[in-house]
Design a protein around this motif. Structure first.
Motif, PDB file in Angstrom:
ATOM      1  N   LEU A   1     138.543  29.125 -25.618  1.00 23.00           N
ATOM      2  CA  LEU A   1     137.803  28.516 -24.512  1.00 23.00           C
ATOM      3  C   LEU A   1     138.176  29.151 -23.176  1.00 23.00           C
ATOM      4  N   SER A   2     137.224  29.180 -22.251  1.00 22.90           N
ATOM      5  CA  SER A   2     137.506  29.623 -20.886  1.00 22.90           C
ATOM      6  C   SER A   2     138.184  28.473 -20.139  1.00 22.90           C
ATOM      7  N   ASP A   3     138.710  28.758 -18.960  1.00 25.21           N
ATOM      8  CA  ASP A   3     139.355  27.715 -18.170  1.00 25.21           C
ATOM      9  C   ASP A   3     138.382  26.583 -17.832  1.00 25.21           C
ATOM     10  N   ALA A   4     137.137  26.940 -17.529  1.00 23.90           N
ATOM     11  CA  ALA A   4     136.130  25.922 -17.212  1.00 23.90           C
ATOM     12  C   ALA A   4     135.845  25.031 -18.421  1.00 23.90           C
ATOM     13  N   GLN A   5     135.782  25.623 -19.605  1.00 21.10           N
ATOM     14  CA  GLN A   5     135.524  24.846 -20.817  1.00 21.10           C
ATOM     15  C   GLN A   5     136.707  23.933 -21.140  1.00 21.10           C
ATOM     16  N   VAL A   6     137.923  24.399 -20.898  1.00 24.69           N
ATOM     17  CA  VAL A   6     139.112  23.563 -21.119  1.00 24.69           C
ATOM     18  C   VAL A   6     139.079  22.372 -20.170  1.00 24.69           C
ATOM     19  N   GLU A   7     138.800  22.630 -18.895  1.00 27.54           N
ATOM     20  CA  GLU A   7     138.716  21.541 -17.913  1.00 27.54           C
ATOM     21  C   GLU A   7     137.621  20.543 -18.284  1.00 27.54           C
ATOM     22  N   GLU A   8     136.501  21.037 -18.788  1.00 29.82           N
ATOM     23  CA  GLU A   8     135.403  20.162 -19.198  1.00 29.82           C
ATOM     24  C   GLU A   8     135.823  19.268 -20.367  1.00 29.82           C
ATOM     25  N   ALA A   9     136.533  19.828 -21.338  1.00 28.84           N
ATOM     26  CA  ALA A   9     136.985  19.053 -22.495  1.00 28.84           C
ATOM     27  C   ALA A   9     137.990  17.976 -22.076  1.00 28.84           C
ATOM     28  N   VAL A  10     138.906  18.329 -21.176  1.00 25.68           N
ATOM     29  CA  VAL A  10     139.889  17.360 -20.693  1.00 25.68           C
ATOM     30  C   VAL A  10     139.186  16.269 -19.889  1.00 25.68           C
ATOM     31  N   LYS A  11     138.220  16.654 -19.079  1.00 23.63           N
ATOM     32  CA  LYS A  11     137.456  15.684 -18.276  1.00 23.63           C
ATOM     33  C   LYS A  11     136.701  14.710 -19.181  1.00 23.63           C
ATOM     34  N   LYS A  12     136.203  15.209 -20.311  1.00 23.76           N
ATOM     35  CA  LYS A  12     135.492  14.345 -21.257  1.00 23.76           C
ATOM     36  C   LYS A  12     136.424  13.251 -21.787  1.00 23.76           C
ATOM     37  N   VAL A  13     137.664  13.611 -22.101  1.00 23.31           N
ATOM     38  CA  VAL A  13     138.637  12.633 -22.593  1.00 23.31           C
ATOM     39  C   VAL A  13     138.985  11.645 -21.486  1.00 23.31           C
ATOM     40  N   GLU A  14     139.222  12.147 -20.276  1.00 23.74           N
ATOM     41  CA  GLU A  14     139.544  11.272 -19.151  1.00 23.74           C
ATOM     42  C   GLU A  14     138.396  10.309 -18.849  1.00 23.74           C
ATOM     43  N   ASP A  15     137.164  10.806 -18.894  1.00 23.20           N
ATOM     44  CA  ASP A  15     135.999   9.954 -18.651  1.00 23.20           C
ATOM     45  C   ASP A  15     135.874   8.874 -19.717  1.00 23.20           C
ATOM     46  N   PHE A  16     136.148   9.232 -20.978  1.00 23.48           N
ATOM     47  CA  PHE A  16     136.100   8.246 -22.058  1.00 23.48           C
ATOM     48  C   PHE A  16     137.099   7.126 -21.789  1.00 23.48           C
ATOM     49  N   LEU A  17     138.306   7.490 -21.372  1.00 24.97           N
ATOM     50  CA  LEU A  17     139.329   6.483 -21.083  1.00 24.97           C
ATOM     51  C   LEU A  17     138.920   5.624 -19.891  1.00 24.97           C
ATOM     52  N   ALA A  18     138.369   6.255 -18.865  1.00 29.63           N
ATOM     53  CA  ALA A  18     137.947   5.512 -17.674  1.00 29.63           C
ATOM     54  C   ALA A  18     136.813   4.533 -18.008  1.00 29.63           C
ATOM     55  N   GLU A  19     135.849   4.984 -18.823  1.00 30.09           N
ATOM     56  CA  GLU A  19     134.736   4.115 -19.222  1.00 30.09           C
ATOM     57  C   GLU A  19     135.212   2.942 -20.069  1.00 30.09           C
ATOM     58  N   SER A  20     136.326   3.136 -20.763  1.00 25.76           N
ATOM     59  CA  SER A  20     136.879   2.090 -21.623  1.00 25.76           C
ATOM     60  C   SER A  20     137.866   1.199 -20.882  1.00 25.76           C
ATOM     61  N   ASN A  21     137.910   1.325 -19.554  1.00 28.84           N
ATOM     62  CA  ASN A  21     138.791   0.528 -18.691  1.00 28.84           C
ATOM     63  C   ASN A  21     140.270   0.749 -18.978  1.00 28.84           C
ATOM     64  N   ALA A  22     140.621   1.963 -19.381  1.00 25.97           N
ATOM     65  CA  ALA A  22     142.028   2.309 -19.555  1.00 25.97           C
ATOM     66  C   ALA A  22     142.536   2.893 -18.244  1.00 25.97           C
ATOM     67  N   GLU A  23     143.782   2.606 -17.941  1.00 24.68           N
ATOM     68  CA  GLU A  23     144.408   3.137 -16.726  1.00 24.68           C
ATOM     69  C   GLU A  23     145.213   4.380 -17.095  1.00 24.68           C
ATOM     70  N   ILE A  24     144.826   5.523 -16.542  1.00 22.89           N
ATOM     71  CA  ILE A  24     145.560   6.760 -16.822  1.00 22.89           C
ATOM     72  C   ILE A  24     146.809   6.771 -15.955  1.00 22.89           C
ATOM     73  N   VAL A  25     147.974   6.794 -16.612  1.00 24.45           N
ATOM     74  CA  VAL A  25     149.256   6.749 -15.915  1.00 24.45           C
ATOM     75  C   VAL A  25     149.678   8.150 -15.494  1.00 24.45           C
ATOM     76  N   ALA A  26     149.542   9.110 -16.403  1.00 29.10           N
ATOM     77  CA  ALA A  26     149.959  10.483 -16.111  1.00 29.10           C
ATOM     78  C   ALA A  26     149.172  11.435 -16.979  1.00 29.10           C
ATOM     79  N   LYS A  27     149.035  12.660 -16.476  1.00 26.24           N
ATOM     80  CA  LYS A  27     148.403  13.701 -17.273  1.00 26.24           C
ATOM     81  C   LYS A  27     149.132  15.006 -17.008  1.00 26.24           C
ATOM     82  N   GLU A  28     149.273  15.783 -18.056  1.00 28.04           N
ATOM     83  CA  GLU A  28     149.986  17.050 -17.945  1.00 28.04           C
ATOM     84  C   GLU A  28     149.226  18.117 -18.715  1.00 28.04           C
ATOM     85  N   ASN A  29     149.140  19.285 -18.107  1.00 26.13           N
ATOM     86  CA  ASN A  29     148.579  20.453 -18.758  1.00 26.13           C
ATOM     87  C   ASN A  29     149.758  21.331 -19.150  1.00 26.13           C
ATOM     88  N   TRP A  30     150.025  21.438 -20.439  1.00 27.12           N
ATOM     89  CA  TRP A  30     151.153  22.243 -20.905  1.00 27.12           C
ATOM     90  C   TRP A  30     150.773  23.703 -21.078  1.00 27.12           C
TER      91      TRP A  30
END
Length: 116
Positions: free
Chosen positions: A14-43
């Motif tokens: 994946l390109s950097d843009a595609q990686v960011e898009e995939a991570v954003k999809k997961v974050e959006d899913f959590l946000a839509e499900s009313n989950a509170e994101i405490v921390a995120k790390e890109n290893w």
């Protein structure tokens, strides 16, 4: 609220843009499900312990979140299974010792970044 930690590995083609898009999809899913994101790390891009789908590297990402919805994890893992960009994932429920360890790790990372 229950505290969870999820790590997922994205395919290395994946390109950097595609990686960011995939991570954003997961974050959006959590946000839509009313989950509170405490921390995120890109290893970043790391070598895998063994080949997965004939790939030897992958982009690792970690997300910590809190939620009251215990069915959220099943929905999150179903989303992981359906996304062809994600080659492996693991979601765990943190106990009090896991939460303390995660906080210590985050503060250590922040102090290392500020010293650099």
């Amino acid at each position: 609220m229950t505290h969870y930690e999820t790590v997922f590995i994205l395919t290395p083609v994946l390109s950097d843009a595609q990686v960011e898009e995939a991570v954003k999809k997961v974050e959006d899913f959590l946000a839509e499900s009313n989950a509170e994101i405490v921390a995120k790390e890109n290893w970043g891009l790391k070598k895998l312990a063994y080949p997965i789908q004939n790939k030897r590297n992958g982009f690792y990402h970690l997300l910590e979140f809190k939620t009251d919805n215990h069915e959220l994890v099943a929905g999150l893992e179903l989303m992981y299974k359906r996304d062809e960009r994600i080659i492996r994932y693991l979601t765990v429920k943190l106990d009090k010792h896991g939460i303390d360890w995660a906080e210590k790790r985050r503060t250590k990372l922040k102090s290392e970044k500020s010293n650099a």
